[in-house]
Write an enzyme that holds these catalytic residues in place. Structure first.
Site, PDB file in Angstrom:
ATOM      1  N   CYS A 114       0.812  -1.223   0.000  1.00 44.77           N
ATOM      2  CA  CYS A 114       0.000   0.000   0.000  1.00 44.77           C
ATOM      3  C   CYS A 114       0.848   1.276   0.000  1.00 44.77           C
ATOM      4  CB  CYS A 114      -0.972  -0.003   1.172  1.00 44.77           C
ATOM      5  SG  CYS A 114      -0.230  -0.350   2.781  1.00 44.77           S
ATOM      6  N   ASP A 132      -7.727   5.294  -1.239  1.00 52.22           N
ATOM      7  CA  ASP A 132      -7.318   4.045  -0.597  1.00 52.22           C
ATOM      8  C   ASP A 132      -6.580   3.134  -1.588  1.00 52.22           C
ATOM      9  OD1 ASP A 132      -7.057   1.747   0.900  1.00 52.22           O
ATOM     10  OD2 ASP A 132      -9.053   1.902   1.781  1.00 52.22           O
ATOM     11  N   HIS A 191      -5.681   0.142  -1.103  1.00 47.17           N
ATOM     12  CA  HIS A 191      -5.975  -1.269  -0.841  1.00 47.17           C
ATOM     13  C   HIS A 191      -7.041  -1.837  -1.782  1.00 47.17           C
ATOM     14  CE1 HIS A 191      -4.443   0.466   2.976  1.00 47.17           C
ATOM     15  NE2 HIS A 191      -3.769  -0.666   3.031  1.00 47.17           N
TER      16      HIS A 191
END
Length: 650
Positions: free
Chosen positions: A477, A601, A603
């Protein structure tokens, strides 16, 4: 429009910023076009070359050289602006007189210019007083009663006209007497004059074709021969009503090559703008009814000489009204533009003729605040970070009123005219990355009542897990957040490097001694400190690190984060525990303390579908504590925030 009576005098302004005075106020040139109604101001350019001790008196010879390079054929000086807090009419007269003199330096005459604008700006209030000087009575000034600011200047200029581009590379062999280097200037000048004459040769062929194919496939390349061109008639006469029809009954207009569907919104992108490519064919083989042997002529040199080969790479842009016949666009714009650029390059090349030949290359830019392109000639022998190039760009920023901490005129920021087609062969698409950009623009509001939103400035690409067929789920990440940050620097043209892969990021950390060689190819996490090392090594970008002991303290940093987005505008990486996010902005109510964080994000593991990403909350506003009492930032973890600093450069 008749501008004879004061009641009817009106100025139309297309540029948003008319006054670009810096710490030292000076004269500004007002730019217009013969293809627009009289007294239409499209841009303003600061005068940099002035007489010693007098910032309001131009040094016309030097100033005209710069303006001849910058301004596209199809744009002219229609006036000038001076600062002043009194004697409006007297100062306006000086400004108008300076504009008339500069026009004569640029074109040799005032033909086609109906009126000249003299403007005076109050440096305290910013109020501008416009006056008009008529050509038949230049000493008589009339005050302008109405100033109209065009609401959509880009649409105004794109709907009315198009660009013409011509590239021409050549190598000129010149023979310079061995013992008389002083003769080189005359020899080089004679060679370039011969090229200028050859461009007007009746046997030269010009081929015109549309650059992008949004014209529906109806336009085909058109060939014009030099014998069909009229170099005698002045452009102002061509534009008079009736003259075009009389001279060119069947002339094909420039609009033949332009889009029949959606008009271009801006000239900043060469892929979308209506652009005509002009190619020149001037090498020909003759035909003879009889078979003949090749003939070679021998011209003995009168004294020992040496051969020098001088290279030129001409690249010009012109602006033309769409209803202007193509034959006139070539003879009145393209050919004179090529001659101007050739002459400018010749003077620069001569000063270095016997040392290292300068590598001169023209580039075209449409910087923020301008509705039309400008041309700059760079010396490629210098790297872009060398002081010689930096000083040239800084001077251009001062002239154009551009900020001195944004690299708006780097080569990477030049207009790109190249296109590619999709597999169907119909839709032109931009070369390069197909990643999603600026996904936050589609998200709903944060829900913070009375908050002030501070966001990332500029574009970025969304990098997340499993992209490029690379499985980094569970450990990559921070790498993805770094890739998003580097994409921002690339898209803002602070760098031309490609966004690095995970392995390249790891290799950079090994090279600086932060990691062992075994780190390359591993699945080890990295954090804010490592990201700062990589940004420094690959981009030369410095970073600030913000530390908080607990996720519960992050709302206390909202004011500082808002200042970062207002002043720096770069994406921020947030790392806490084993998770990393990209922060794109904050919404903060200073009175109540309520705030929200705009999180991108990394992820996410799905396809690059914008609707799916937004609806799934992979890009969206996050409160420190949501409506269900759930903490987004963990209270038992410390967080490091990486705040990249925007380079202060031009």
């Amino acid at each position: 429009m008749d501008n004879g009576s004061p009641e009817e005098r009106s100025v139309t302004v297309l540029c948003r910023k008319l006054i670009i005075f810096g710490k030292e106020p000076g004269l500004q040139w007002l730019i217009g076009s013969p293809f627009f109604p009289p007294l239409t101001i499209v841009s303003t350019i600061r005068c940099l070359h002035t007489l010693p001790g007098d910032p309001f008196s131009p040094e016309y010879t030097k100033e005209s050289v710069d303006l001849r390079t910058l301004l596209l054929r199809g744009f002219d000086i229609i006036g000038a602006l001076l600062p002043g807090d009194s004697n409006w009419e007297q100062n306006a007269g000086k400004a108008a007189d300076a504009a008339r003199r500069m026009r004569k330096f640029l074109s040799g005459d005032d033909r086609g210019i109906r009126d000249t604008v003299g403007a005076v700006a109050d440096p305290t209030t910013g109020d501008i007083h416009f006056f008009v000087s008529e050509p038949e009575n230049s000493s008589n000034l009339g005050a302008v009663t109405t100033v109209v600011y065009e609401e959509n200047p880009h649409k105004y200029i794109c709907e009315r006209g198009c660009l013409l581009r011509c590239e021409l590379a050549m190598n000129l062999p010149i023979y310079v007497p061995t013992n008389r280097d002083s003769a080189a200037e005359k020899v080089l000048s004679s060679a370039t004059e011969a090229v200028a004459a050859k461009l007007r040769d009746p046997e030269v062929v010009f081929i015109l074709e549309a650059v992008n194919e949004s014209s529906g496939g109806e336009s085909r390349p058109v060939m014009l021969r030099g014998m069909e061109l009229d170099y005698q008639t002045h452009l102002s006469d061509v534009l008079l009503k009736g003259v075009v029809k009389e001279l060119d009954v069947n002339a094909l207009p420039c609009s033949y090559f332009c889009s029949n569907s959606k008009p271009a919104l801006s000239f900043s992108s060469g892929q979308s703008a209506d652009t005509i490519q002009v190619s020149i064919l001037w090498n020909k083989s003759g035909s003879s009814p009889k078979a003949v042997a090749p003939l070679a002529e021998y011209f003995p040199a009168s004294e020992p000489a040496r051969l020098l080969v001088v290279s030129f790479k001409l690249d010009i842009l012109c602006y033309a009204a769409k209803d202007l016949p193509a034959v006139h666009a070539v003879s009145k714009l393209i050919v004179p533009g090529l001659v101007d650029q050739l002459t400018t390059m010749e003077k620069t090349l001569y000063s270095n003729l016997f040392t290292q030949h300068p590598q001169l290359q023209p580039y075209h830019f449409c910087p923020p605040g301008f509705v039309h392109p400008l041309t700059v000639i760079y010396e490629l022998s210098y790297g872009e970070t060398e002081m010689e190039q930096v000083d040239i760009r800084r001077s251009l920023h001062l002239r154009l009123g551009l900020p001195l901490d944004r690299p708006l005129l780097l080569i990477a920021n030049a207009i790109k005219f190249s296109i590619t087609k999709d597999h169907a062969g119909s839709n032109p698409t931009r070369k390069g990355s197909a990643l999603l950009k600026d996904v936050h623009t589609e998200i709903p509001s944060s829900g913070v009542s009375g908050g002030i939103v501070s966001l990332v400035q500029g574009s970025y690409e969304y990098y997340h897990y499993l992209q490029d067929g690379f499985d980094d789920s569970g450990w990559g990440c921070a790498y993805r957040s770094l890739q998003t940050i580097i994409s921002w620097f690339k898209l803002q043209h602070y760098t031309s490097i490609e966004v690095p892969s995970h392995r390249e990021i790891q290799q950079a950390l090994v090279e600086i001694g932060d990691k062992e060689a075994s780190f390359v190819g591993s699945r080890e996490w990295i954090g804010a400190i490592e990201l700062s090392f990589v940004l420094d090594k690959l981009l030369g970008v410095s970073c600030k690190i913000m530390n908080v002991r607990s996720g519960s303290e992050l709302p206390e940093k909202c004011r500082e984060l808002a200042m970062h987005f207002e002043n720096q505008g770069t994406p921020v990486m947030i790392g806490g525990g084993v998770l990393a996010y990209t922060l794109l902005g904050v919404d903060y109510n200073e009175t109540s303390g309520d705030c929200a964080f705009l999180i991108l994000d990394p992820h996410y593991t799905g396809n690059d579908e914008l609707k799916k990403i937004v609806n799934g909350g992979w890009c969206g506003w996050k409160k420190a504590v949501d409506s269900k009492g759930k903490n987004f930032f963990l209270h038992d973890k410390f967080y490091n925030l990486l705040l990249p600093q925007r380079p202060n450069m031009v």
